[in-house]
Design a protein around this motif. Structure first.
Motif, PDB file in Angstrom:
ATOM      1  N   THR A 139      19.632  45.378  20.969  1.00  0.00           N
ATOM      2  CA  THR A 139      20.219  45.744  22.263  1.00  0.00           C
ATOM      3  C   THR A 139      21.209  44.682  22.727  1.00  0.00           C
ATOM      4  OG1 THR A 139      18.519  44.581  23.551  1.00  0.00           O
ATOM      5  CG2 THR A 139      18.052  46.882  22.927  1.00  0.00           C
TER       6      THR A 139
ATOM      7  N   CYS B  36      30.159  53.976  24.861  1.00  0.00           N
ATOM      8  CA  CYS B  36      28.706  53.846  24.846  1.00  0.00           C
ATOM      9  C   CYS B  36      28.317  52.374  24.864  1.00  0.00           C
ATOM     10  CB  CYS B  36      28.125  54.529  23.614  1.00  0.00           C
ATOM     11  SG  CYS B  36      28.575  53.744  22.032  1.00  0.00           S
ATOM     12  N   SER B  37      27.027  52.119  25.023  1.00  0.00           N
ATOM     13  CA  SER B  37      26.523  50.754  24.978  1.00  0.00           C
ATOM     14  C   SER B  37      26.250  50.381  23.524  1.00  0.00           C
ATOM     15  CB  SER B  37      25.235  50.647  25.794  1.00  0.00           C
ATOM     16  OG  SER B  37      24.211  51.439  25.197  1.00  0.00           O
TER      17      SER B  37
ATOM     18  N   GLN C 179      23.197  52.174  22.157  1.00  0.00           N
ATOM     19  CA  GLN C 179      23.512  53.571  21.849  1.00  0.00           C
ATOM     20  C   GLN C 179      24.276  53.682  20.541  1.00  0.00           C
ATOM     21  OE1 GLN C 179      25.604  54.539  25.471  1.00  0.00           O
ATOM     22  NE2 GLN C 179      23.787  55.452  26.420  1.00  0.00           N
TER      23      GLN C 179
ATOM     24  N   GLN D 278      16.063  53.551  30.830  1.00  0.00           N
ATOM     25  CA  GLN D 278      16.177  53.159  29.421  1.00  0.00           C
ATOM     26  C   GLN D 278      16.011  54.358  28.508  1.00  0.00           C
ATOM     27  OE1 GLN D 278      13.276  50.059  28.873  1.00  0.00           O
ATOM     28  NE2 GLN D 278      14.663  48.443  29.531  1.00  0.00           N
TER      29      GLN D 278
ATOM     30  N   GLN E 121      16.704  57.473  29.203  1.00  0.00           N
ATOM     31  CA  GLN E 121      17.903  58.296  29.324  1.00  0.00           C
ATOM     32  C   GLN E 121      19.067  57.681  28.559  1.00  0.00           C
ATOM     33  OE1 GLN E 121      18.152  58.434  33.623  1.00  0.00           O
ATOM     34  NE2 GLN E 121      17.118  60.421  33.717  1.00  0.00           N
ATOM     35  N   GLU E 122      19.190  56.361  28.642  1.00  0.00           N
ATOM     36  CA  GLU E 122      20.268  55.681  27.915  1.00  0.00           C
ATOM     37  C   GLU E 122      20.072  55.830  26.413  1.00  0.00           C
ATOM     38  OE1 GLU E 122      22.213  51.231  27.213  1.00  0.00           O
ATOM     39  OE2 GLU E 122      20.551  51.507  28.615  1.00  0.00           O
ATOM     40  N   ASN E 123      18.836  55.672  25.943  1.00  0.00           N
ATOM     41  CA  ASN E 123      18.562  55.811  24.521  1.00  0.00           C
ATOM     42  C   ASN E 123      18.840  57.223  24.019  1.00  0.00           C
ATOM     43  OD1 ASN E 123      17.750  53.146  24.476  1.00  0.00           O
ATOM     44  ND2 ASN E 123      15.573  53.621  24.667  1.00  0.00           N
TER      45      ASN E 123
ATOM     46  N   ARG F   5      21.024  59.253  25.008  1.00  0.00           N
ATOM     47  CA  ARG F   5      22.476  59.435  24.867  1.00  0.00           C
ATOM     48  C   ARG F   5      22.936  58.981  23.483  1.00  0.00           C
ATOM     49  NH1 ARG F   5      27.225  60.372  24.019  1.00  0.00           N
ATOM     50  NH2 ARG F   5      28.984  59.334  24.997  1.00  0.00           N
TER      51      ARG F   5
END
Length: 199
Positions: free
Chosen positions: A30, A78-79, A82, A106, A108-110, A112
């Protein structure tokens, strides 16, 4: 990386679903675990024998690698986590990725990350850059140590036996002398076998 040589091709050929474990390497991928983070010896991430990516020399290599992908993160809006998830599910034979999350945000972000479709050239670039980063062990380990890192309860493995190979789920891992371990694995028909690994 052993699953890419036999387990994933086996599952793809036989239409068996797969689920990657520790897809974000317990948070290391991350980019939020910096060099100043110290793990207690009693914590799993503080066990260098089982988690060599987190020793300082390897952690810095990973952080440098992630820093080099900021252009890709910008490209796909994206991050970095992601991006890593998207690359993971883009691998041949991978059908699911197990990603931990402590909060709803977290999760929800994952999620994506699973929606992002990377271009083939970007999948290839990430792999080439990952391959260029070799794992180092503070105790001089190599291929056998990487294999032991993969030996965790719950992990699905391809067991080579006389007459062919079969899938098995690791039930327990018991250290013995040196870097050798005994692995108890559950076979599809319900039987349990014990195998040795390491050297």
């Amino acid at each position: 990386r052993d699953p890419e040589r036999d387990l994933l091709p086996f599952c793809a050929k036989n239409n068996v679903a797969t689920l990657t474990y520790m897809s974000l390497e317990q948070g290391l991928l991350t980019a939020k675990i910096g060099m100043d983070r110290v793990f207690a010896k009693t914590e799993f991430r503080g066990n260098e024998s089982w988690n060599p990516w987190l020793i300082p020399v390897n952690r810095q290599r990973v952080l440098d690698l992630l820093a080099g992908w900021t252009d890709l993160a910008a490209k796909y809006r994206c991050s970095l986590p992601q991006l890593v998830i998207a690359w993971t599910v883009a691998q041949p034979g991978v059908s699911h990725a197990l990603i931990g999350g402590r909060t709803v945000a977290q999760v929800q972000e994952n999620a994506r990350g699973g929606e992002i479709v990377l271009e083939a050239k970007d999948v290839s670039r990430i792999r080439q850059e990952v391959e260029a980063r070799r794992l180092k062990s503070g105790k001089g380990g190599g291929k056998s140590e990487r294999a032991l890192v993969e030996a965790e309860p719950g992990r699905l493995v391809l067991l080579r036996r006389r007459g062919g190979g079969s899938l098995g789920a690791i039930l327990a891992v018991r250290p013995v002398r040196g870097r050798r371990v005994l692995i108890d694995a559950l076979l599809p028909h319900g039987g349990v076998i014990r195998v040795k690994a390491g050297n």
